[in-house]
Design an enzyme around this catalytic site. Structure first.
Site, mmCIF file in Angstrom:
data_model
loop_
_atom_site.group_PDB
_atom_site.id
_atom_site.type_symbol
_atom_site.label_atom_id
_atom_site.label_comp_id
_atom_site.label_asym_id
_atom_site.label_seq_id
_atom_site.Cartn_x
_atom_site.Cartn_y
_atom_site.Cartn_z
ATOM 1 N N THR A 26 0.830 -1.227 0.000
ATOM 2 C CA THR A 26 0.000 0.000 0.000
ATOM 3 C C THR A 26 0.857 1.266 0.000
ATOM 4 O O THR A 26 0.480 2.262 -0.612
ATOM 5 C CB THR A 26 -0.977 0.035 1.201
ATOM 6 O OG1 THR A 26 -0.227 -0.157 2.405
ATOM 7 C CG2 THR A 26 -2.048 -1.018 1.093
ATOM 8 N N ARG A 34 -9.074 -5.560 1.716
ATOM 9 C CA ARG A 34 -10.146 -5.536 2.694
ATOM 10 C C ARG A 34 -10.173 -4.299 3.586
ATOM 11 O O ARG A 34 -11.036 -4.179 4.440
ATOM 12 C CB ARG A 34 -10.109 -6.828 3.537
ATOM 13 C CG ARG A 34 -10.431 -8.029 2.695
ATOM 14 C CD ARG A 34 -10.286 -9.363 3.359
ATOM 15 N NE ARG A 34 -10.552 -10.405 2.363
ATOM 16 C CZ ARG A 34 -9.663 -10.800 1.441
ATOM 17 N NH1 ARG A 34 -8.450 -10.284 1.418
ATOM 18 N NH2 ARG A 34 -10.003 -11.717 0.559
ATOM 19 N N HIS A 117 0.182 -16.576 -4.751
ATOM 20 C CA HIS A 117 -1.009 -16.289 -5.553
ATOM 21 C C HIS A 117 -0.644 -15.948 -6.994
ATOM 22 O O HIS A 117 -1.420 -15.286 -7.694
ATOM 23 C CB HIS A 117 -1.826 -15.150 -4.918
ATOM 24 C CG HIS A 117 -2.544 -15.580 -3.666
ATOM 25 N ND1 HIS A 117 -3.091 -14.692 -2.765
ATOM 26 C CD2 HIS A 117 -2.799 -16.821 -3.157
ATOM 27 C CE1 HIS A 117 -3.652 -15.369 -1.769
ATOM 28 N NE2 HIS A 117 -3.484 -16.652 -1.980
#
Ligand code: OAD
Length: 238
Positions: A26, A34, A117
């Protein structure tokens, strides 16, 4: 005091593994999922990031990943990524197991990275699996070999994790003396099971530590960049 304790554990650890989530990115300007400004606040993940959407709503699927890929334009690793890459070079970190698909750890110079992922930076054909360029995907082209649909090498809801990345993360976390978990809500299965596999010390670094952190030996509240900078400064004094 907590930082001194962690620095001592790092110095004494034969193998340290770092597990990162979207909160690691971020500060580079990429939203997490979320938090209040996260991707999943206004978008239902299953409608865009699932096998169902790839198979039955390809245009929506493609537009979502086009937006995610374009959001990476001009994005650079921040000081926290650089510190982790430097720790690897100094033998202080054996592996970064990451849920992040942005390859910012690689961009910062980390080499031992397991992408749990996958990533959204490389593309393959959904049918013949041949690799394609990101431009092919962004231009809405079909596979140049078999005319199949193109997709990023990201793990979708409904898919298994890449076996090699999972096995490596699992084994190294199990055998580590120290596991440092940074910027993840630990809400997503099966990665949220990995910290439980740790037999060594377990540390949590997050902006928000209001949830249950009972499984951790040490909790450091703050942004990844700030906390890692403080740790790095203390390490230099040791
Ligand atoms: P989440 O959005 O669930 O969690 C991000 C966590 O990082 C939250 O706990 C935030 O409080 C924290 N955070 C945000 N900014 C931070 C900062 N600067 N420093 C430290 N902490 C910060 O993201 P993940 O846990 O990574 O899956 O989500 C897991 C998976 O869910 C993602 O990999 C993605 C998503 O669906 C796929 O894309 C397959």
């Amino acid at each position: 005091m907590a930082i001194e304790t962690l620095v001592e554990w790092m110095k004494n650890s034969n193998s340290t593994v770092v597990l990162t989530g979207a909160g690691m990115s971020t500060e580079s300007g990429i939203p997490d999922f979320r938090s209040q400004s996260g991707w999943w606040q206004n978008i239902d993940p299953r409608s865009v990031a699932s096998v169902e959407s790839l198979q039955h709503h390809y245009e929506l699927f493609r537009e979502f990943y086009q937006m995610r890929i374009e959001a990476l334009t001009n994005i650079e690793p921040h000081i926290g990524h650089q510190i982790l890459a430097d720790w690897e070079k100094r033998g202080l970190v054996a592996l970064i197991a990451t849920q992040n698909v942005d390859q910012l750890h690689h961009k910062a110079g980390s080499e031992e990275v397991a992408e749990l992922h996958g990533n959204i930076v490389t593309i393959r054909c959904t049918s013949c699996v041949k690799p394609h360029t990101i431009e092919h995907f962004l231009n809405n082209s079909v596979c140049t070999y078999c005319t199949g649909k193109l997709r990023p090498n990201v793990v979708l809801f409904g898919e298994s994790l890449p076996q090699e990345a999972w096995n490596r993360s699992f084994n190294e976390i199990q055998n580590a003396d120290l596991v440092i978990v940074i910027g993840t809500s630990l809400e997503v299965y099966p990665v949220n099971q990995l910290p439980r596999m740790a037999r060594g010390k377990l540390v949590y670094i997050n902006l928000d530590v209001s949830g249950s952190t009972r499984q951790f030996d040490l909790v450091l509240e703050g942004s990844a960049g700030e906390v890692l900078t403080k740790i790095d400064q203390k390490l230099a004094l040791f």
